[in-house]
Design a protein around this motif. Sequence first.
Motif, PDB file in Angstrom:
ATOM      1  N   GLY A 156       0.785  -1.233   0.000  1.00 55.71           N
ATOM      2  CA  GLY A 156       0.000   0.000   0.000  1.00 55.71           C
ATOM      3  C   GLY A 156       0.810   1.274   0.000  1.00 55.71           C
ATOM      4  N   TYR A 157       2.027   1.213  -0.458  1.00 56.29           N
ATOM      5  CA  TYR A 157       2.879   2.405  -0.512  1.00 56.29           C
ATOM      6  C   TYR A 157       3.048   2.851  -1.959  1.00 56.29           C
ATOM      7  CZ  TYR A 157       3.986   1.464   4.376  1.00 56.29           C
ATOM      8  OH  TYR A 157       3.898   1.266   5.724  1.00 56.29           O
ATOM      9  N   ASP A 158       3.420   4.152  -2.104  1.00 61.49           N
ATOM     10  CA  ASP A 158       3.528   4.729  -3.437  1.00 61.49           C
ATOM     11  C   ASP A 158       4.776   4.263  -4.155  1.00 61.49           C
ATOM     12  OD1 ASP A 158       1.172   6.093  -3.007  1.00 61.49           O
ATOM     13  OD2 ASP A 158       2.193   7.876  -2.239  1.00 61.49           O
ATOM     14  N   ASN A 159       5.889   4.050  -3.423  1.00 55.93           N
ATOM     15  CA  ASN A 159       7.141   3.682  -4.064  1.00 55.93           C
ATOM     16  C   ASN A 159       7.992   2.907  -3.079  1.00 55.93           C
ATOM     17  OD1 ASN A 159       8.676   5.748  -2.450  1.00 55.93           O
ATOM     18  ND2 ASN A 159       7.367   7.131  -3.685  1.00 55.93           N
ATOM     19  N   PRO A 160       9.046   2.241  -3.553  1.00 55.12           N
ATOM     20  CA  PRO A 160       9.888   1.453  -2.670  1.00 55.12           C
ATOM     21  C   PRO A 160      10.575   2.287  -1.598  1.00 55.12           C
ATOM     22  CG  PRO A 160      10.234   0.810  -4.957  1.00 55.12           C
ATOM     23  CD  PRO A 160       9.407   2.032  -4.982  1.00 55.12           C
ATOM     24  N   GLU A 161      10.967   3.520  -1.938  1.00 55.91           N
ATOM     25  CA  GLU A 161      11.661   4.355  -0.966  1.00 55.91           C
ATOM     26  C   GLU A 161      10.777   4.656   0.239  1.00 55.91           C
ATOM     27  OE1 GLU A 161      11.459   4.929  -4.171  1.00 55.91           O
ATOM     28  OE2 GLU A 161      13.519   4.533  -4.814  1.00 55.91           O
ATOM     29  N   GLN A 162       9.482   4.919  -0.028  1.00 50.03           N
ATOM     30  CA  GLN A 162       8.554   5.188   1.070  1.00 50.03           C
ATOM     31  C   GLN A 162       8.404   3.970   1.968  1.00 50.03           C
ATOM     32  OE1 GLN A 162       4.624   6.205  -0.229  1.00 50.03           O
ATOM     33  NE2 GLN A 162       4.023   7.093   1.738  1.00 50.03           N
ATOM     34  N   LEU A 163       8.346   2.754   1.337  1.00 52.81           N
ATOM     35  CA  LEU A 163       8.222   1.539   2.125  1.00 52.81           C
ATOM     36  C   LEU A 163       9.457   1.329   3.001  1.00 52.81           C
ATOM     37  CD1 LEU A 163       6.881  -1.162   2.869  1.00 52.81           C
ATOM     38  CD2 LEU A 163       7.864  -2.150   0.770  1.00 52.81           C
ATOM     39  N   GLN A 164      10.632   1.499   2.417  1.00 56.70           N
ATOM     40  CA  GLN A 164      11.862   1.298   3.178  1.00 56.70           C
ATOM     41  C   GLN A 164      11.987   2.323   4.316  1.00 56.70           C
ATOM     42  OE1 GLN A 164      14.224   0.669  -0.820  1.00 56.70           O
ATOM     43  NE2 GLN A 164      15.577   0.252   0.895  1.00 56.70           N
ATOM     44  N   LYS A 165      11.472   3.525   4.089  1.00 55.06           N
ATOM     45  CA  LYS A 165      11.566   4.577   5.112  1.00 55.06           C
ATOM     46  C   LYS A 165      10.612   4.326   6.258  1.00 55.06           C
ATOM     47  CE  LYS A 165      11.315   9.600   5.634  1.00 55.06           C
ATOM     48  NZ  LYS A 165      11.074  10.894   4.937  1.00 55.06           N
ATOM     49  N   LYS A 166       9.379   3.845   5.949  1.00 59.70           N
ATOM     50  CA  LYS A 166       8.365   3.678   6.981  1.00 59.70           C
ATOM     51  C   LYS A 166       8.579   2.399   7.791  1.00 59.70           C
ATOM     52  CE  LYS A 166       5.755   7.289   6.067  1.00 59.70           C
ATOM     53  NZ  LYS A 166       5.498   8.345   7.095  1.00 59.70           N
ATOM     54  N   VAL A 167       9.044   1.336   7.118  1.00 55.54           N
ATOM     55  CA  VAL A 167       9.170   0.034   7.794  1.00 55.54           C
ATOM     56  C   VAL A 167      10.649  -0.194   8.079  1.00 55.54           C
ATOM     57  CG1 VAL A 167       8.785  -2.440   7.669  1.00 55.54           C
ATOM     58  CG2 VAL A 167       7.138  -0.864   6.632  1.00 55.54           C
ATOM     59  N   ILE A 168      10.995  -0.034   9.355  1.00 53.99           N
ATOM     60  CA  ILE A 168      12.393  -0.232   9.751  1.00 53.99           C
ATOM     61  C   ILE A 168      12.550  -1.470  10.620  1.00 53.99           C
ATOM     62  CG2 ILE A 168      12.954   2.216   9.537  1.00 53.99           C
ATOM     63  CD1 ILE A 168      12.603   2.478  12.539  1.00 53.99           C
ATOM     64  N   ARG A 169      11.414  -2.053  11.033  1.00 51.25           N
ATOM     65  CA  ARG A 169      11.443  -3.310  11.809  1.00 51.25           C
ATOM     66  C   ARG A 169      10.406  -4.257  11.203  1.00 51.25           C
ATOM     67  NH1 ARG A 169      14.940  -5.298  15.315  1.00 51.25           N
ATOM     68  NH2 ARG A 169      13.239  -6.138  16.601  1.00 51.25           N
TER      69      ARG A 169
END
Length: 582
Positions: A79-92
């Motif tokens: 449900g994220y716009d791009n891979p960078e947003q996913l990597q930034k939001k999910v750190i664990r």
Amino acid sequence: MKKPSDPTSTGYDIGDLLGLSSQSARKSYYPALQERLEELEQERNRYKWLFENALHGIFQANLRGGFLACNPAMARICGYDNPEQLQKKVIRLREQLFCSAAEFDQLRQELLDHGSLSARETRLRRADQTPVYVALTMLRRPDLGPEVVETFVADITERVQARQKLEQLNAELEKRVEERTEALQNVNVDLRYQIEEREKVEQELKVAVNAAKEANRSKDKYLAAASHDLLQPLNAARLMISALQDSQLPEAENRMVHQVHRALEGAEDLLADLLDISKLDQQAMKPDLTCLNLAAMLKGLGEEFEAVATNAGLQFRLRVPPVSLRTDPRMLARIVRNLLSNAFRYTREGGVMLSVRQRRDRLAIEIWDTGVGIEAHKLQDIFTEFHQLLPQGTGGRQGVGLGLAIVERMVRVLGYGIRVTSRPGRGSRFEVSIPLEHRVNEAWRSQSPAGGATHGNFDGLAVLVVDNEPAVLESMAALLEGWGCEVFPADGESSALDMLSEGLVPDVILADFHLDNNATGCEAVYAVRRALDHDVPAAIITADRSDEVRTLLRAQYLPILNKPVKPNRLRALLASLAAPST
């Protein structure tokens, strides 16, 4: 000369690493190195394109932390716009990506133990905190780090939803089944009563079926009795009348004898037809196949009906080429005889023709007549039993409507076909179609069971007649003596042997099959042959028309003649038996 303190004397550049120790060497290897670097760059770009455009999610992560890399499909799944947003939001991963920490711990332990897992279903947490169902295929990469994994992620939400819908439908179905079961259990009370009533009816039907079977057995016993006990006196009467016909009588008495002969002939034909139609309807008559000289059999029938044609003032033509078949001679002879009888019965002028023709795929036995003919809408009805479709007074003795019914059933038993064409007032044509596979190449010369009459005399021919009926012995003796035979009647095997001890040497033996005390004519024939040490020509004359008796006599090579005996057939049989010794 370089000093030791010169920096270039102690360091290594790229040329030294590649083994290029001079400027010229570097120039010579540079094109190959550049080409290899370009290939590696193309390969990297290809994998990068596949990574970024894959339909399934792909990521690399550290199980103790978060994503190291992921593709756009993985971002869309979560449900994220791009891979960078996913990597930034999910750190664990454990707390932020997996819906169940326990499931994550189980997956992590399995990867540490086994190094990989395939198509494991679980739930991931989307950006809006809703779960998404996925199937994970994970591979541990210890070369990149102790808990570094690479993962392929397939979105199986639709499949899970369909499965859940199916489970819901199954639950509803089970509920409906339970409701129906309860309703059926309520109905079972009524059904039990109905079943009990049905069982009573079935028991009554079983009793009725057993009674019907017993009735059939009784009918069979009656038919067996009719075939022997009723035909025996009829046979004696026919033989006696035949003997009277051969004697010189005044015209009035001769006419009376002729009328009695016709009456007995009608009774004999009716009884024989009833026996045959009963056996055919019960499928008790089985074909006894053997190789038959068809031409010889039909010529014999032609001789038999020549006298009928002469008495009726009709022409009778026979066109039969040499041909042999594998068939049941008795049944085929009965078929042709019934058709010829029917043709002569309803033909007042003109004639009858019996012919055999080979068609493209069959052999056709045809009986033509110039009789009264049959209307088109009645052509199929003529094969129904007890149907008299032709008007009375059309010539000849009227039957009871069984002849053609027997023909149709025997044709069906033999696997043949029958067709009829007719024009009222012009005549009819009956055709018995025999498939060509029944034809045999050998030119068989076997004796036809319908052998024709032999008009020679039997002067001095010694005939031993064995029969347990005194009336039959007397009438047989009268007929044979009228033909010039010397007759020696015996009521059983012992009487016949007594005659042999007195010097009798018979030329021919005619024996009834069923004798007193369960003895048979076969036993009497063999006893006489053993006593004389000579195979005296012999035949069995019996009213038993069963297939068992016919098969037994065929196996013992004994000719058979059914009672009531027709004089012309008896004469033909006697001629064939006496031929070797006369």
